[in-house]
Design a protein around this motif. Structure first.
Motif, PDB file in Angstrom:
ATOM      1  N   ILE A 131       0.802  -1.300  -0.075  1.00  0.00           N
ATOM      2  CA  ILE A 131      -0.115   0.040   0.037  1.00  0.00           C
ATOM      3  C   ILE A 131       0.867   1.352   0.003  1.00  0.00           C
ATOM      4  O   ILE A 131       1.830   1.298   0.817  1.00  0.00           O
ATOM      5  N   ARG A 132       0.670   2.171  -0.902  1.00  0.00           N
ATOM      6  CA  ARG A 132       1.219   3.370  -0.978  1.00  0.00           C
ATOM      7  C   ARG A 132       0.371   4.466  -0.247  1.00  0.00           C
ATOM      8  O   ARG A 132      -0.696   4.756  -0.680  1.00  0.00           O
ATOM      9  N   VAL A 133       1.128   5.244   0.679  1.00  0.00           N
ATOM     10  CA  VAL A 133       0.590   6.214   1.486  1.00  0.00           C
ATOM     11  C   VAL A 133       1.136   7.530   0.942  1.00  0.00           C
ATOM     12  O   VAL A 133       2.237   7.665   1.166  1.00  0.00           O
ATOM     13  N   THR A 134       0.367   8.580   0.777  1.00  0.00           N
ATOM     14  CA  THR A 134       0.809   9.908   0.113  1.00  0.00           C
ATOM     15  C   THR A 134       0.451  11.184   0.955  1.00  0.00           C
ATOM     16  O   THR A 134      -0.954  10.906   1.146  1.00  0.00           O
ATOM     17  N   GLY A 135       0.979  12.063   1.021  1.00  0.00           N
ATOM     18  CA  GLY A 135       0.205  13.180   1.595  1.00  0.00           C
ATOM     19  C   GLY A 135       1.215  14.437   1.559  1.00  0.00           C
ATOM     20  O   GLY A 135       2.491  14.224   1.423  1.00  0.00           O
ATOM     21  N   LYS A 136       0.721  15.526   1.762  1.00  0.00           N
ATOM     22  CA  LYS A 136       1.572  16.784   1.791  1.00  0.00           C
ATOM     23  C   LYS A 136       2.496  16.873   3.102  1.00  0.00           C
ATOM     24  O   LYS A 136       3.466  17.534   3.059  1.00  0.00           O
ATOM     25  N   SER A 137       1.954  16.523   4.072  1.00  0.00           N
ATOM     26  CA  SER A 137       2.770  16.775   5.339  1.00  0.00           C
ATOM     27  C   SER A 137       3.482  15.565   5.679  1.00  0.00           C
ATOM     28  O   SER A 137       2.625  14.445   5.776  1.00  0.00           O
ATOM     29  N   ARG A 138       4.682  15.496   6.082  1.00  0.00           N
ATOM     30  CA  ARG A 138       5.415  14.526   6.802  1.00  0.00           C
ATOM     31  C   ARG A 138       4.808  14.037   8.327  1.00  0.00           C
ATOM     32  O   ARG A 138       4.840  12.989   8.576  1.00  0.00           O
ATOM     33  N   ASP A 139       4.350  15.066   8.973  1.00  0.00           N
ATOM     34  CA  ASP A 139       3.562  14.771  10.314  1.00  0.00           C
ATOM     35  C   ASP A 139       2.256  13.967   9.882  1.00  0.00           C
ATOM     36  O   ASP A 139       2.085  13.077  10.832  1.00  0.00           O
ATOM     37  N   ASP A 140       1.784  14.116   8.989  1.00  0.00           N
ATOM     38  CA  ASP A 140       0.446  13.245   8.648  1.00  0.00           C
ATOM     39  C   ASP A 140       0.972  11.883   8.548  1.00  0.00           C
ATOM     40  O   ASP A 140       0.319  10.934   8.715  1.00  0.00           O
ATOM     41  N   GLU A 143       1.767  10.146  11.579  1.00  0.00           N
ATOM     42  CA  GLU A 143       0.406   9.754  12.448  1.00  0.00           C
ATOM     43  C   GLU A 143      -0.070   8.678  11.721  1.00  0.00           C
ATOM     44  O   GLU A 143      -0.615   7.643  12.576  1.00  0.00           O
ATOM     45  N   VAL A 144      -0.107   8.430  10.370  1.00  0.00           N
ATOM     46  CA  VAL A 144      -0.421   7.244   9.947  1.00  0.00           C
ATOM     47  C   VAL A 144       0.423   6.073  10.230  1.00  0.00           C
ATOM     48  O   VAL A 144      -0.178   4.862  10.676  1.00  0.00           O
ATOM     49  N   ILE A 145       1.725   6.162  10.344  1.00  0.00           N
ATOM     50  CA  ILE A 145       2.526   5.104  10.739  1.00  0.00           C
ATOM     51  C   ILE A 145       2.131   4.502  12.096  1.00  0.00           C
ATOM     52  O   ILE A 145       2.008   3.393  12.464  1.00  0.00           O
ATOM     53  N   GLN A 146       2.020   5.643  13.182  1.00  0.00           N
ATOM     54  CA  GLN A 146       1.680   5.390  14.455  1.00  0.00           C
ATOM     55  C   GLN A 146       0.257   4.511  14.576  1.00  0.00           C
ATOM     56  O   GLN A 146       0.300   3.788  15.305  1.00  0.00           O
ATOM     57  N   LEU A 147      -0.804   4.992  13.627  1.00  0.00           N
ATOM     58  CA  LEU A 147      -2.095   4.261  13.686  1.00  0.00           C
ATOM     59  C   LEU A 147      -1.873   2.996  13.236  1.00  0.00           C
ATOM     60  O   LEU A 147      -2.506   1.993  13.794  1.00  0.00           O
ATOM     61  N   LEU A 148      -1.083   2.563  12.279  1.00  0.00           N
ATOM     62  CA  LEU A 148      -1.079   1.336  11.603  1.00  0.00           C
ATOM     63  C   LEU A 148      -0.242   0.267  12.628  1.00  0.00           C
ATOM     64  O   LEU A 148      -0.741  -0.736  12.532  1.00  0.00           O
ATOM     65  N   ARG A 149       0.519   0.900  13.390  1.00  0.00           N
ATOM     66  CA  ARG A 149       1.244   0.233  14.478  1.00  0.00           C
ATOM     67  C   ARG A 149       0.389  -0.322  15.293  1.00  0.00           C
ATOM     68  O   ARG A 149       0.713  -1.382  15.985  1.00  0.00           O
ATOM     69  N   LYS A 150      -0.565   0.453  15.767  1.00  0.00           N
ATOM     70  CA  LYS A 150      -1.596   0.051  16.642  1.00  0.00           C
ATOM     71  C   LYS A 150      -2.565  -0.956  16.204  1.00  0.00           C
ATOM     72  O   LYS A 150      -3.270  -1.687  16.920  1.00  0.00           O
ATOM     73  N   LEU A 151      -2.982  -1.238  14.935  1.00  0.00           N
ATOM     74  CA  LEU A 151      -3.777  -1.956  14.447  1.00  0.00           C
ATOM     75  C   LEU A 151      -3.393  -3.459  14.810  1.00  0.00           C
ATOM     76  O   LEU A 151      -2.273  -3.913  14.692  1.00  0.00           O
ATOM     77  N   ASP A 152      -4.564  -4.313  14.970  1.00  0.00           N
ATOM     78  CA  ASP A 152      -4.338  -5.680  15.240  1.00  0.00           C
ATOM     79  C   ASP A 152      -4.540  -6.660  14.143  1.00  0.00           C
ATOM     80  O   ASP A 152      -5.549  -6.973  13.496  1.00  0.00           O
ATOM     81  N   LEU A 153      -3.345  -6.877  13.320  1.00  0.00           N
ATOM     82  CA  LEU A 153      -3.576  -7.525  12.219  1.00  0.00           C
ATOM     83  C   LEU A 153      -2.805  -9.017  12.221  1.00  0.00           C
ATOM     84  O   LEU A 153      -1.766  -9.032  12.985  1.00  0.00           O
ATOM     85  N   PRO A 154      -3.015  -9.914  11.402  1.00  0.00           N
ATOM     86  CA  PRO A 154      -2.238 -11.136  11.555  1.00  0.00           C
ATOM     87  C   PRO A 154      -0.947 -11.145  10.902  1.00  0.00           C
ATOM     88  O   PRO A 154      -0.335 -12.261  10.854  1.00  0.00           O
ATOM     89  N   ILE A 155      -0.613 -10.010  10.398  1.00  0.00           N
ATOM     90  CA  ILE A 155       0.861 -10.058   9.783  1.00  0.00           C
ATOM     91  C   ILE A 155       1.409  -8.815  10.170  1.00  0.00           C
ATOM     92  O   ILE A 155       0.960  -7.817  10.917  1.00  0.00           O
ATOM     93  N   GLU A 156       2.783  -8.643  10.163  1.00  0.00           N
ATOM     94  CA  GLU A 156       3.579  -7.725  10.629  1.00  0.00           C
ATOM     95  C   GLU A 156       3.877  -6.578   9.544  1.00  0.00           C
ATOM     96  O   GLU A 156       4.171  -7.051   8.407  1.00  0.00           O
ATOM     97  N   LEU A 157       3.743  -5.488   9.888  1.00  0.00           N
ATOM     98  CA  LEU A 157       3.807  -4.431   8.737  1.00  0.00           C
ATOM     99  C   LEU A 157       5.152  -3.638   8.781  1.00  0.00           C
ATOM    100  O   LEU A 157       5.851  -3.693   9.973  1.00  0.00           O
ATOM    101  N   GLN A 158       5.864  -3.464   7.663  1.00  0.00           N
ATOM    102  CA  GLN A 158       7.001  -2.388   7.565  1.00  0.00           C
ATOM    103  C   GLN A 158       6.651  -1.430   6.721  1.00  0.00           C
ATOM    104  O   GLN A 158       5.808  -1.512   5.957  1.00  0.00           O
ATOM    105  N   PHE A 159       7.508  -0.308   7.070  1.00  0.00           N
ATOM    106  CA  PHE A 159       7.176   0.751   6.088  1.00  0.00           C
ATOM    107  C   PHE A 159       8.521   1.356   5.573  1.00  0.00           C
ATOM    108  O   PHE A 159       9.693   1.374   6.205  1.00  0.00           O
TER     109      PHE A 159
END
Length: 163
Positions: A131-140, A143-159
């Protein structure tokens, strides 16, 4: 105006590191006193791994040592999905595992839905098994990375490819 910042959400396993961890585990268990004369087999083909031991307890011990070696080598053990234990002839126990590499369609939808529901000003695009995530602000994006780290998924995500 500056170019949009982006990063990719992936779920990958380094198969060479998996092979190395299997070899190290087999070598260690062949030399351990409690495994003298016991069956220790770990086979690896494509995205499947099979663990064979004398009984369920030995299989669990083999997996425990293997997971320790995998963690040391930076392989996400959350992406290893073991099935039911099968009992073979000769009182042997066998357990097969699928090694998940890539984000499947179902988990991709969960991730993009979570990003949209958070109402962060970014776009998420599903591209095959990432999945590609794009935005104007690096802060956003942070924030998305922090959100995805909290998700309970059956796989581990890397960025990756953070730019």
């Amino acid at each position: 105006m500056a170019k949009d910042a982006s990063f990719d959400v992936v779920s990958e396993m380094n198969m060479e590191e998996v092979k190395n961890a299997i070899q190290m585990t087999t070598k260690e268990l062949k030399n351990r006193f409690d495994f003298k004369g016991s069956t220790v087999e770990i086979t690896f083909e494509k995205n499947k791994m099979t663990v064979v031991g004398d009984d369920d307890f030995k299989v669990e011990q083999i997996k425990d040592v293997l997971f320790g070696k995998l963690v040391k080598r930076g392989v996400p053990i959350k992406n290893i999905h073991f099935g039911e234990t099968q009992h073979a002839l000769g009182a042997k126990a066998r357990q097969t595992a699928d090694l998940i590499s890539g984000i499947d369609r179902e988990n991709s939808k969960k991730i993009t839905t979570a990003i949209k529901n958070a109402k962060i000003k970014v776009k998420a695009q599903i591209q095959e098994d990432q999945i590609r995530v794009t935005g104007k602000s690096r802060d956003d994006l942070q924030e998305v990375i922090q959100l995805l780290r909290k998700l309970d998924l059956p796989i581990e995500l890397q960025f990756t490819n953070y730019r």
